[in-house]
Design an enzyme around this catalytic site. Structure first.
Site, PDB file in Angstrom:
ATOM      1  N   ASN A   9       0.920  -1.293  -0.191  1.00  0.00           N
ATOM      2  CA  ASN A   9      -0.223  -0.222   0.283  1.00  0.00           C
ATOM      3  C   ASN A   9       1.102   1.452   0.262  1.00  0.00           C
ATOM      4  OD1 ASN A   9      -1.976   2.116   0.842  1.00  0.00           O
ATOM      5  ND2 ASN A   9      -2.208   1.524   2.565  1.00  0.00           N
ATOM      6  N   TRP A  10       0.909   1.721  -1.594  1.00  0.00           N
ATOM      7  CA  TRP A  10       2.097   3.019  -1.679  1.00  0.00           C
ATOM      8  C   TRP A  10       1.724   4.483  -0.657  1.00  0.00           C
ATOM      9  CZ3 TRP A  10       3.654   2.376  -6.766  1.00  0.00           C
ATOM     10  CH2 TRP A  10       4.804   0.997  -6.717  1.00  0.00           C
ATOM     11  N   LYS A  11       0.238   4.314  -0.072  1.00  0.00           N
ATOM     12  CA  LYS A  11      -0.235   5.624   0.415  1.00  0.00           C
ATOM     13  C   LYS A  11      -0.415   6.919  -0.912  1.00  0.00           C
ATOM     14  CE  LYS A  11      -0.093   3.460   4.756  1.00  0.00           C
ATOM     15  NZ  LYS A  11      -0.037   3.145   6.271  1.00  0.00           N
ATOM     16  N   HIS A  97      -9.641   1.625   5.302  1.00  0.00           N
ATOM     17  CA  HIS A  97      -8.131   1.303   5.906  1.00  0.00           C
ATOM     18  C   HIS A  97      -8.706   2.710   7.274  1.00  0.00           C
ATOM     19  CE1 HIS A  97      -3.833   2.753   6.746  1.00  0.00           C
ATOM     20  NE2 HIS A  97      -3.676   1.015   6.030  1.00  0.00           N
ATOM     21  N   GLU A  99      -6.878   4.872   7.809  1.00  0.00           N
ATOM     22  CA  GLU A  99      -6.725   6.656   7.634  1.00  0.00           C
ATOM     23  C   GLU A  99      -7.855   6.640   6.879  1.00  0.00           C
ATOM     24  OE1 GLU A  99      -3.102   5.403   5.676  1.00  0.00           O
ATOM     25  OE2 GLU A  99      -1.948   5.200   7.589  1.00  0.00           O
ATOM     26  N   GLU A 169      -5.471  -4.689  10.470  1.00  0.00           N
ATOM     27  CA  GLU A 169      -4.344  -3.819  11.214  1.00  0.00           C
ATOM     28  C   GLU A 169      -4.612  -3.441  12.154  1.00  0.00           C
ATOM     29  OE1 GLU A 169      -2.266  -2.900   7.288  1.00  0.00           O
ATOM     30  OE2 GLU A 169      -4.045  -1.505   7.644  1.00  0.00           O
ATOM     31  N   GLY A 175       2.623   1.917  11.014  1.00  0.00           N
ATOM     32  CA  GLY A 175       3.356   3.268  10.533  1.00  0.00           C
ATOM     33  C   GLY A 175       4.647   3.819  12.198  1.00  0.00           C
ATOM     34  N   SER A 215       3.279  -1.697  10.528  1.00  0.00           N
ATOM     35  CA  SER A 215       5.054  -2.643  10.164  1.00  0.00           C
ATOM     36  C   SER A 215       5.919  -3.252  10.501  1.00  0.00           C
ATOM     37  CB  SER A 215       5.410  -1.819  11.998  1.00  0.00           C
ATOM     38  OG  SER A 215       4.852  -0.518  12.471  1.00  0.00           O
ATOM     39  N   GLY A 236       2.966  -1.135   4.282  1.00  0.00           N
ATOM     40  CA  GLY A 236       3.129   0.190   4.144  1.00  0.00           C
ATOM     41  C   GLY A 236       4.365   0.890   4.106  1.00  0.00           C
ATOM     42  N   GLY A 237       4.981   1.036   4.956  1.00  0.00           N
ATOM     43  CA  GLY A 237       6.807   1.792   4.512  1.00  0.00           C
ATOM     44  C   GLY A 237       7.131   0.721   4.003  1.00  0.00           C
TER      45      GLY A 237
HETATM   46  P1  PGA Z   1       2.541   0.268   7.572  1.00  0.00           P
HETATM   47  O1  PGA Z   1       1.310   0.306   6.715  1.00  0.00           O
HETATM   48  O2  PGA Z   1       3.657  -1.087   7.060  1.00  0.00           O
HETATM   49  O3  PGA Z   1       3.763   1.530   7.089  1.00  0.00           O
HETATM   50  O4  PGA Z   1       2.947   0.106   9.240  1.00  0.00           O
HETATM   51  C1  PGA Z   1       0.419  -0.206   6.990  1.00  0.00           C
HETATM   52  C2  PGA Z   1      -1.114  -0.204   6.383  1.00  0.00           C
HETATM   53  O5  PGA Z   1      -1.491   0.979   6.470  1.00  0.00           O
HETATM   54  O6  PGA Z   1      -1.211  -0.992   5.517  1.00  0.00           O
END
Ligand code: PGA
Length: 251
Positions: A9-11, A97, A99, A169, A175, A215, A236-237
């Site tokens: 997930n590149w956000k 998600h 967010e 999640e 993050g 993470s 994500g990251g």
């Molecule tokens: P993260 O994000 O790996 O940076 O913790 C995961 C996500 O939000 O899908």
């Protein structure tokens, strides 16, 4: 047997040119490592989807979107329709998600409508669920996740349910560098499968893949994937650098 499923997930990262570069690095890695038996998904921002879909023709990398409207067309400024995604060869869509829920106020009812609309157009939803730190500390994590799953999957046909992926999640792990312990993650994922079994029965619940997210890094993927019920990861990251993401794919 559920095939392991690793999604990036590149956000809100990567311009179209940067996206092509990153996608090509993942593509090259997969071409050089044909024995890897993992379903790989990348979810660039909307603005990169078309460019990436034109550049990458490898059936081993699927394309996903990070959100979607439950409307198909019309006066909805700033929204993206499932029909637009389909034309760009998008096969999956991340929905709900944390967010989107926390920063943009998305409610379960709206997420439910989006899942239904995605399925109607043969887009495979990745439904994200998870508790806050406060909910975990007060022992309410399972209650929260059950509520999200039952409301988000309300009135969704059994026939279509097996194409859904769930991503567990925990919000406090996204993050932050904090991962749920592999045992806690596995325990929650088992619980999620038991809820799915209550709703859809054994057959369908055994087909639905459940990822862990929060993470996930090259150093912890192996331990997570070794657990009995974890079918993959939503990353994500660590999906923003090909070196890290490729190491994760090759857990
Ligand atoms: P993260 O994000 O790996 O940076 O913790 C995961 C996500 O939000 O899908």
């Amino acid at each position: 047997m559920r095939i392991p499923f690793i999604a990036g997930n590149w956000k809100m990262h990567k311009t179209p040119e940067e996206s092509i570069k990153l996608a090509k690095e993942i593509d090259d890695f997969l071409k050089n490592n044909e024995d890897i038996e993992v379903d790989v998904l990348i979810c660039p921002p909307f603005t990169s989807l078309y460019a990436v879909s034109k550049e990458i023709k490898n059936p081993k990398i699927q394309l996903g979107a990070q959100n979607m409207s439950y409307e198909e067309e019309g006066a909805f400024t700033g929204e993206i329709s499932p029909l637009m995604l389909k034309e760009m060869n998008v096969k999956y869509v991340i929905l709900g998600h944390s967010e989107r829920r926390q920063l943009f106020g998305e409610k379960d009812e709206e997420i439910n409508k989006k899942i239904k609309k995605a399925l109607e157009h043969d887009l495979k939803p990745i439904l994200c669920v998870g508790e806050t730190l406060e909910e975990r500390e007060s022992g309410k994590e399972k209650e929260k996740v059950k509520k999200q799953i039952t409301e988000d999957l309300k009135d969704i046909d059994k026939e279509k349910a097996s194409s859904i992926t769930i991503a567990y999640e925990p919000i406090w792990a996204i993050g932050t560098g904090k991962t749920a312990s592999s045992n806690d993650a596995n325990d929650m994922i088992k619980y999620i499968r038991s809820i799915l079994k209550e709703i859809y029965g054994m057959d369908v619940s055994e087909k639905i893949r459940i990822q862990y997210g929060g993470s996930v890094k090259p150093h912890n993927i192996n331990e997570l994937m070794n657990k009995s019920d974890i079918d993959g990861a939503l990353v994500g990251g660590a999906s923003l650098k090909s070196k890290d993401f490729n190491e994760i794919i090759d857990f």
